[in-house]
Write a protein that holds these residues in place. Structure first.
Motif, PDB file in Angstrom:
ATOM      1  N   TRP A  12       3.301  -1.933  -8.309  1.00  0.00           N
ATOM      2  CA  TRP A  12       2.701  -3.250  -8.077  1.00  0.00           C
ATOM      3  C   TRP A  12       1.224  -3.295  -8.384  1.00  0.00           C
ATOM      4  CZ3 TRP A  12       3.815  -8.142  -5.645  1.00  0.00           C
ATOM      5  CH2 TRP A  12       5.187  -8.431  -5.607  1.00  0.00           C
ATOM      6  N   GLY A  13       0.529  -2.210  -8.247  1.00  0.00           N
ATOM      7  CA  GLY A  13      -0.900  -2.225  -8.509  1.00  0.00           C
ATOM      8  C   GLY A  13      -1.729  -2.243  -7.238  1.00  0.00           C
ATOM      9  N   GLU A  14      -2.990  -2.626  -7.367  1.00  0.00           N
ATOM     10  CA  GLU A  14      -3.976  -2.578  -6.295  1.00  0.00           C
ATOM     11  C   GLU A  14      -3.570  -3.497  -5.139  1.00  0.00           C
ATOM     12  OE1 GLU A  14      -6.728  -4.396  -4.759  1.00  0.00           O
ATOM     13  OE2 GLU A  14      -6.921  -2.445  -3.786  1.00  0.00           O
ATOM     14  N   PRO A  15      -3.297  -2.927  -3.964  1.00  0.00           N
ATOM     15  CA  PRO A  15      -2.748  -3.713  -2.850  1.00  0.00           C
ATOM     16  C   PRO A  15      -3.589  -4.915  -2.413  1.00  0.00           C
ATOM     17  CG  PRO A  15      -2.561  -1.379  -2.387  1.00  0.00           C
ATOM     18  CD  PRO A  15      -3.384  -1.509  -3.628  1.00  0.00           C
ATOM     19  N   SER A  58       0.808  -1.224   0.000  1.00  0.00           N
ATOM     20  CA  SER A  58       0.000   0.000   0.000  1.00  0.00           C
ATOM     21  C   SER A  58       0.841   1.275   0.000  1.00  0.00           C
ATOM     22  CB  SER A  58      -0.928   0.021   1.225  1.00  0.00           C
ATOM     23  OG  SER A  58      -1.876  -1.016   1.139  1.00  0.00           O
ATOM     24  N   ALA A  59       2.118   1.158   0.319  1.00  0.00           N
ATOM     25  CA  ALA A  59       2.978   2.344   0.296  1.00  0.00           C
ATOM     26  C   ALA A  59       2.971   2.913  -1.124  1.00  0.00           C
ATOM     27  CB  ALA A  59       4.400   1.968   0.714  1.00  0.00           C
ATOM     28  N   PRO A  60       2.740   4.214  -1.273  1.00  0.00           N
ATOM     29  CA  PRO A  60       2.644   4.788  -2.629  1.00  0.00           C
ATOM     30  C   PRO A  60       3.824   4.447  -3.528  1.00  0.00           C
ATOM     31  CG  PRO A  60       1.996   6.407  -0.990  1.00  0.00           C
ATOM     32  CD  PRO A  60       2.531   5.218  -0.230  1.00  0.00           C
ATOM     33  N   GLU A  61       5.040   4.407  -2.962  1.00  0.00           N
ATOM     34  CA  GLU A  61       6.229   4.111  -3.757  1.00  0.00           C
ATOM     35  C   GLU A  61       6.225   2.682  -4.290  1.00  0.00           C
ATOM     36  OE1 GLU A  61       6.061   5.308  -0.660  1.00  0.00           O
ATOM     37  OE2 GLU A  61       7.711   6.656  -0.214  1.00  0.00           O
ATOM     38  N   VAL A  62       5.508   1.794  -3.618  1.00  0.00           N
ATOM     39  CA  VAL A  62       5.408   0.398  -4.049  1.00  0.00           C
ATOM     40  C   VAL A  62       4.165   0.209  -4.912  1.00  0.00           C
ATOM     41  CG1 VAL A  62       5.155  -1.999  -3.263  1.00  0.00           C
ATOM     42  CG2 VAL A  62       6.671  -0.427  -2.022  1.00  0.00           C
ATOM     43  N   ALA A  63       3.028   0.711  -4.436  1.00  0.00           N
ATOM     44  CA  ALA A  63       1.754   0.540  -5.153  1.00  0.00           C
ATOM     45  C   ALA A  63       1.831   1.098  -6.573  1.00  0.00           C
ATOM     46  CB  ALA A  63       0.627   1.210  -4.377  1.00  0.00           C
ATOM     47  N   ARG A  64       2.638   2.119  -6.745  1.00  0.00           N
ATOM     48  CA  ARG A  64       2.805   2.709  -8.083  1.00  0.00           C
ATOM     49  C   ARG A  64       3.228   1.657  -9.106  1.00  0.00           C
ATOM     50  NH1 ARG A  64       7.452   7.054  -9.803  1.00  0.00           N
ATOM     51  NH2 ARG A  64       6.809   7.217 -11.971  1.00  0.00           N
TER      52      ARG A  64
END
Length: 165
Positions: free
Chosen positions: A34-37, A26-32
């Motif tokens: 990876w997609g929908e958490p 869910s971290a913005p830097e990851v979700a960007r």
């Protein structure tokens, strides 16, 4: 199976890790990237042949996750890797070490080639993978749908057993 490196330990993810995995994804830097958490977190607990997901731990603290997906057909045998590290732990060499440890494990268990497919625009990831010895193979055009609803290119990279740095 637990896989250990100099600093990182990779241990199989369990349902008990679900909340932490969701936090990381869910971290913005990851979700960007990876997609929908919710969807991504749930998929890590699917049991399918050749798929393995691990918690990346430093000193017993889960700081990321890494997965491998093995093609088990002997004629095409290889494995793919994907990784997400909590942004609070970026820049410390944890991701590269986790990839190296998992790559060594996969090579020791019969694979001669690994793939990774970051978003083509994810320059930081591409830089890290290149330092480990992965080489660009080609651009996967309109490979994945981003959070904005548009498709984005992916970069297919591979690594042969003798190329790991």
């Amino acid at each position: 199976m637990i896989i250990s490196g100099p600093r990182v330990t990779l241990r199989p993810l369990t349902r008990a890790d679900a909340q932490r995995v969701h936090e990381i994804l869910s971290a913005p830097e990851v979700a960007r990237w990876w997609g929908e958490p919710d969807h991504e977190a749930d998929s890590l607990f699917d049991e399918e042949p050749g798929f393995s997901a691990y918690a990346v731990e430093i000193g017993g603290e889960t700081v990321g996750l890494i997965q491998s997906c093995e093609e088990l057909e002997p004629q095409y045998r290889h494995a793919g890797i994907d990784i997400a590290i909590d942004p609070a732990h970026h820049g410390r060499g944890i991701g590269p070490e986790a990839i190296r440890v998992l790559a060594q494990h996969l090579f020791a268990h019969g694979h001669h080639r690994l793939t990774i497919d970051p978003a083509a625009a994810n320059e930081r990831a591409v830089h890290v993978y290149t330092k480990l010895g992965f080489r660009p193979v080609g651009v996967l055009r309109q490979y994945e749908r981003g959070a904005d609803g548009t498709f984005h290119d992916g970069l297919l990279m591979d690594l042969l057993k003798t190329e790991l740095r």
